[in-house]
Design a protein around this motif. Sequence first.
Motif, PDB file in Angstrom:
ATOM      1  N   THR A  53       0.620  -1.129  -0.064  1.00  0.00           N
ATOM      2  CA  THR A  53       0.182   0.056  -0.033  1.00  0.00           C
ATOM      3  C   THR A  53       0.961   1.251   0.120  1.00  0.00           C
ATOM      4  O   THR A  53       1.929   1.309   0.704  1.00  0.00           O
ATOM      5  CB  THR A  53      -0.787  -0.052   1.381  1.00  0.00           C
ATOM      6  N   TYR A  54       0.635   2.491  -0.818  1.00  0.00           N
ATOM      7  CA  TYR A  54       1.168   3.683  -0.708  1.00  0.00           C
ATOM      8  C   TYR A  54       0.406   4.740  -0.815  1.00  0.00           C
ATOM      9  O   TYR A  54      -0.747   4.518  -1.317  1.00  0.00           O
ATOM     10  CB  TYR A  54       2.442   3.673  -1.965  1.00  0.00           C
ATOM     11  N   VAL A  55       0.864   5.688  -0.131  1.00  0.00           N
ATOM     12  CA  VAL A  55       0.066   7.095  -0.757  1.00  0.00           C
ATOM     13  C   VAL A  55       1.478   8.107  -0.797  1.00  0.00           C
ATOM     14  O   VAL A  55       2.553   7.924  -0.399  1.00  0.00           O
ATOM     15  CB  VAL A  55      -0.664   7.462   0.427  1.00  0.00           C
ATOM     16  N   VAL A  56       1.001   9.127  -1.639  1.00  0.00           N
ATOM     17  CA  VAL A  56       2.090  10.166  -1.677  1.00  0.00           C
ATOM     18  C   VAL A  56       1.463  11.237  -0.740  1.00  0.00           C
ATOM     19  O   VAL A  56       0.132  11.684  -1.220  1.00  0.00           O
ATOM     20  CB  VAL A  56       2.258  10.634  -3.173  1.00  0.00           C
ATOM     21  N   ILE A  62       6.508   9.817  -0.584  1.00  0.00           N
ATOM     22  CA  ILE A  62       5.791   8.317  -0.707  1.00  0.00           C
ATOM     23  C   ILE A  62       5.759   7.863   0.692  1.00  0.00           C
ATOM     24  O   ILE A  62       6.715   7.867   1.464  1.00  0.00           O
ATOM     25  CB  ILE A  62       6.478   7.556  -1.736  1.00  0.00           C
ATOM     26  N   ARG A  63       4.655   7.166   1.143  1.00  0.00           N
ATOM     27  CA  ARG A  63       4.566   6.561   2.508  1.00  0.00           C
ATOM     28  C   ARG A  63       4.192   4.878   2.021  1.00  0.00           C
ATOM     29  O   ARG A  63       3.329   4.618   1.201  1.00  0.00           O
ATOM     30  CB  ARG A  63       3.638   7.123   3.308  1.00  0.00           C
ATOM     31  N   HIS A  71      -5.392   2.460   2.876  1.00  0.00           N
ATOM     32  CA  HIS A  71      -4.797   3.695   2.485  1.00  0.00           C
ATOM     33  C   HIS A  71      -5.042   4.883   3.558  1.00  0.00           C
ATOM     34  O   HIS A  71      -4.026   5.714   3.671  1.00  0.00           O
ATOM     35  CB  HIS A  71      -5.298   4.076   1.206  1.00  0.00           C
ATOM     36  N   VAL A  72      -6.162   4.984   4.002  1.00  0.00           N
ATOM     37  CA  VAL A  72      -6.316   6.105   5.003  1.00  0.00           C
ATOM     38  C   VAL A  72      -5.545   5.860   6.341  1.00  0.00           C
ATOM     39  O   VAL A  72      -5.208   6.827   6.822  1.00  0.00           O
ATOM     40  CB  VAL A  72      -7.744   6.343   5.495  1.00  0.00           C
ATOM     41  N   ARG A  79      -5.357  14.223   3.599  1.00  0.00           N
ATOM     42  CA  ARG A  79      -5.750  14.096   2.157  1.00  0.00           C
ATOM     43  C   ARG A  79      -4.182  13.736   1.694  1.00  0.00           C
ATOM     44  O   ARG A  79      -3.141  13.864   2.163  1.00  0.00           O
ATOM     45  CB  ARG A  79      -5.842  15.598   1.658  1.00  0.00           C
ATOM     46  N   VAL A  80      -4.213  13.288   0.258  1.00  0.00           N
ATOM     47  CA  VAL A  80      -3.274  12.476  -0.373  1.00  0.00           C
ATOM     48  C   VAL A  80      -3.061  13.039  -1.675  1.00  0.00           C
ATOM     49  O   VAL A  80      -4.184  13.671  -2.474  1.00  0.00           O
ATOM     50  CB  VAL A  80      -3.059  10.968  -0.342  1.00  0.00           C
ATOM     51  N   MET A  81      -1.874  13.174  -2.405  1.00  0.00           N
ATOM     52  CA  MET A  81      -1.729  13.592  -3.794  1.00  0.00           C
ATOM     53  C   MET A  81      -1.992  12.163  -4.810  1.00  0.00           C
ATOM     54  O   MET A  81      -2.079  12.298  -5.937  1.00  0.00           O
ATOM     55  CB  MET A  81      -0.396  13.999  -4.164  1.00  0.00           C
TER      56      MET A  81
END
Length: 178
Positions: A53-56, A62-63, A71-72, A79-81
């Motif tokens: 799982t990733y988010v920017v 990147i996380r 994801h949350v 909020r994420v990009m």
Amino acid sequence: MVTRVERSYEYVGPGDLLRLVRPEAVGEVVESIADFTAWVARTPSVELDEPFTYVVDLSGYIRLAARRSEHVACAAGQRVMAAGEIAFDKRSSEGWTVSRVSNQSTGYCPDLSSWDAVASALDRIGLSHPPAFTEQVVFRRCPACAELNVVKDGFFACAFCDSDLPPSWNVATIAPQT
């Protein structure tokens, strides 16, 4: 320098998943290749065979979190990009590379244009990657019933009420038409 993306995405998934947002569940921020290498060293080898799982985040970093993470939670509820799944491959002569990456996140439903934020975050830490999402998911919210939809095979019709779905991304929270 962080490339700013005009669109960020709020969490639009089920409210009960927000309870998973805890400090110990937040994704690990990767700011450099050294951070990535340290993260790989701490990750069990069996997990490295699966996507993560990733988010920017809004800072352009990147996380990363385990695949079955929400994801949350990875994004600490923020909020994420961009958001999705990502897989890595170790090539002996080139080091680590991104082998697969998607925008598959039903919690944030990011548009395909979120690729720019992903590419920028990966370039920033020095990981080679494909030129675009290797799996592209098209999300739309139905203007008639407000349900979230995944568009399949280019069929822009609501799976819940059969209304037409718009051609452009519109997932931000809206009220149904009356």
